[in-house]
Every structure is written in C-alpha cells, then in structure tokens.
Design a protein around this motif. Structure first.
Motif, PDB file in Angstrom:
ATOM      1  N   TYR A 120      -4.855 -23.241  12.423  1.00  0.00           N
ATOM      2  CA  TYR A 120      -4.427 -21.986  12.435  1.00  0.00           C
ATOM      3  C   TYR A 120      -3.276 -21.640  13.066  1.00  0.00           C
ATOM      4  CZ  TYR A 120      -4.311 -16.811  13.106  1.00  0.00           C
ATOM      5  OH  TYR A 120      -3.703 -15.634  13.015  1.00  0.00           O
ATOM      6  N   PHE A 121      -3.230 -22.013  14.453  1.00  0.00           N
ATOM      7  CA  PHE A 121      -1.865 -21.845  15.187  1.00  0.00           C
ATOM      8  C   PHE A 121      -0.697 -22.917  14.737  1.00  0.00           C
ATOM      9  CE2 PHE A 121      -4.973 -19.965  17.844  1.00  0.00           C
ATOM     10  CZ  PHE A 121      -4.570 -18.730  18.006  1.00  0.00           C
ATOM     11  N   ILE A 122      -0.903 -23.993  14.191  1.00  0.00           N
ATOM     12  CA  ILE A 122       0.092 -24.875  13.579  1.00  0.00           C
ATOM     13  C   ILE A 122       0.815 -24.318  12.464  1.00  0.00           C
ATOM     14  CG2 ILE A 122       0.597 -27.078  12.609  1.00  0.00           C
ATOM     15  CD1 ILE A 122       0.173 -27.251  15.729  1.00  0.00           C
ATOM     16  N   THR A 157      19.283 -10.764  16.389  1.00  0.00           N
ATOM     17  CA  THR A 157      19.063 -11.480  17.670  1.00  0.00           C
ATOM     18  C   THR A 157      17.847 -11.239  18.308  1.00  0.00           C
ATOM     19  OG1 THR A 157      21.434 -11.041  18.130  1.00  0.00           O
ATOM     20  CG2 THR A 157      19.931 -11.794  20.279  1.00  0.00           C
ATOM     21  N   ASN A 158      17.175 -10.192  18.336  1.00  0.00           N
ATOM     22  CA  ASN A 158      15.914 -10.144  18.643  1.00  0.00           C
ATOM     23  C   ASN A 158      14.978 -10.862  18.044  1.00  0.00           C
ATOM     24  OD1 ASN A 158      13.775  -9.054  20.431  1.00  0.00           O
ATOM     25  ND2 ASN A 158      13.535  -7.473  18.954  1.00  0.00           N
ATOM     26  N   GLN A 159      14.826 -10.680  16.583  1.00  0.00           N
ATOM     27  CA  GLN A 159      14.111 -11.222  15.516  1.00  0.00           C
ATOM     28  C   GLN A 159      14.052 -12.682  15.730  1.00  0.00           C
ATOM     29  OE1 GLN A 159      11.874  -8.711  14.414  1.00  0.00           O
ATOM     30  NE2 GLN A 159      12.067  -9.972  12.557  1.00  0.00           N
ATOM     31  N   LEU A 160      15.391 -13.505  15.884  1.00  0.00           N
ATOM     32  CA  LEU A 160      15.302 -14.856  15.847  1.00  0.00           C
ATOM     33  C   LEU A 160      14.690 -15.490  17.042  1.00  0.00           C
ATOM     34  CD1 LEU A 160      18.891 -15.407  14.517  1.00  0.00           C
ATOM     35  CD2 LEU A 160      16.946 -16.729  13.770  1.00  0.00           C
ATOM     36  N   SER A 210       7.819 -18.217  19.474  1.00  0.00           N
ATOM     37  CA  SER A 210       6.559 -18.043  19.075  1.00  0.00           C
ATOM     38  C   SER A 210       6.010 -19.403  18.622  1.00  0.00           C
ATOM     39  CB  SER A 210       6.287 -17.111  17.837  1.00  0.00           C
ATOM     40  OG  SER A 210       6.717 -17.503  16.724  1.00  0.00           O
ATOM     41  N   ILE A 211       7.164 -20.264  18.291  1.00  0.00           N
ATOM     42  CA  ILE A 211       6.649 -21.681  17.697  1.00  0.00           C
ATOM     43  C   ILE A 211       6.067 -22.401  19.148  1.00  0.00           C
ATOM     44  CG2 ILE A 211       7.690 -23.661  16.848  1.00  0.00           C
ATOM     45  CD1 ILE A 211       9.563 -22.005  15.206  1.00  0.00           C
ATOM     46  N   PRO A 212       6.393 -22.760  19.881  1.00  0.00           N
ATOM     47  CA  PRO A 212       6.012 -23.541  20.933  1.00  0.00           C
ATOM     48  C   PRO A 212       5.099 -22.820  21.751  1.00  0.00           C
ATOM     49  CG  PRO A 212       8.197 -22.927  21.717  1.00  0.00           C
ATOM     50  CD  PRO A 212       8.232 -22.432  20.365  1.00  0.00           C
ATOM     51  N   GLY A 224       5.080 -20.896  10.039  1.00  0.00           N
ATOM     52  CA  GLY A 224       5.715 -19.784   9.516  1.00  0.00           C
ATOM     53  C   GLY A 224       6.641 -18.952  10.145  1.00  0.00           C
ATOM     54  N   SER A 225       6.433 -19.401  11.334  1.00  0.00           N
ATOM     55  CA  SER A 225       7.700 -18.586  12.266  1.00  0.00           C
ATOM     56  C   SER A 225       8.906 -19.321  12.062  1.00  0.00           C
ATOM     57  CB  SER A 225       7.128 -18.609  13.610  1.00  0.00           C
ATOM     58  OG  SER A 225       6.311 -17.775  13.994  1.00  0.00           O
TER      59      SER A 225
END
Length: 116
Positions: free
Chosen positions: A63-65, A35-38, A44-46, A70-71
């Motif tokens: 870089y951030f895209i 749960t925490n990982q997801l 982290s995406i937005p 990756g996330s």
C-alpha cells in the motif's frame, strides 16, 4: 526491515534533495504553489517507503509503495508544468532520477508480490 538499508529509500532521499535544490531557483511567487507542492510530494516518497517498511505485513508495505509511486507521478507532472512555465529545462537530469526511482519502486513492489 530497516528502511534506511533499502536502496530505493536512499535514491528517494537523493530525489528529495534534488527537488529542494531545483525549486530554490523557482520564482518567489511559486513559494506557496508549485515549489510547495513539489517539495511535499518529494518528501512523501521516502516517508511512505519508511512507513510501509515499519508496518507488520507485506500487504501494508505494498500500500505504501503504491502511495510512493503515486507521489512520484505527481512530481513528474508538476515538473512538466515547470517546463511549460520555463522554470526548468526539459532535459533536466532530475527526469532521469525520476525514472530511476520509478524502476526501483516497481521492482521492489514486484519483489514483495512474488514473495507473498
């Protein structure tokens, strides 16, 4: 560029909401695990899209895209673990949302690369 105007950021925010709703149904024993990982990966995406949009140049934005992409792969993997553990069904609509966000991230990355 204001990140709140980007469709990819809006769709990523929708994904965060869906991840939070979905993980609220996970067993309480997963609160500090899956749960925490997801949730962290989803947020982290937005966040990466926003941070990249606030930076000076396209190189930093890319870089951030890439970090956001990756996330998204991390989320997909963790959801597939959830399927294996029978916390969710493989046909869950969230997988369609992941595909949609991935296509938008890749399209945004390609756009930035072409204009650079």
């Amino acid at each position: 560029m204001n990140h709140k105007d980007l469709e990819v950021w809006k769709k990523a925010m929708d994904l965060v909401e869906q991840i939070y709703l979905l993980t609220s149904t996970f067993p309480s024993s997963e609160m500090y695990g899956l749960t925490n990982q997801l949730r962290r990966a989803a947020v982290s995406i937005p966040s990466n899209i926003a941070e990249g949009s606030a930076r000076k140049g396209d190189k930093e934005l890319l870089y951030f895209i890439n970090m956001a992409t990756g996330s998204l792969a991390e989320i997909e993997t963790q959801l597939l673990i959830g399927v294996r553990l029978k916390y969710i069904k493989e046909q869950n609509e969230i997988f369609d949302k992941i595909i949609e966000v991935r296509k938008m991230l890749l399209g945004f990355r390609n756009y930035i690369n072409r204009k650079s």
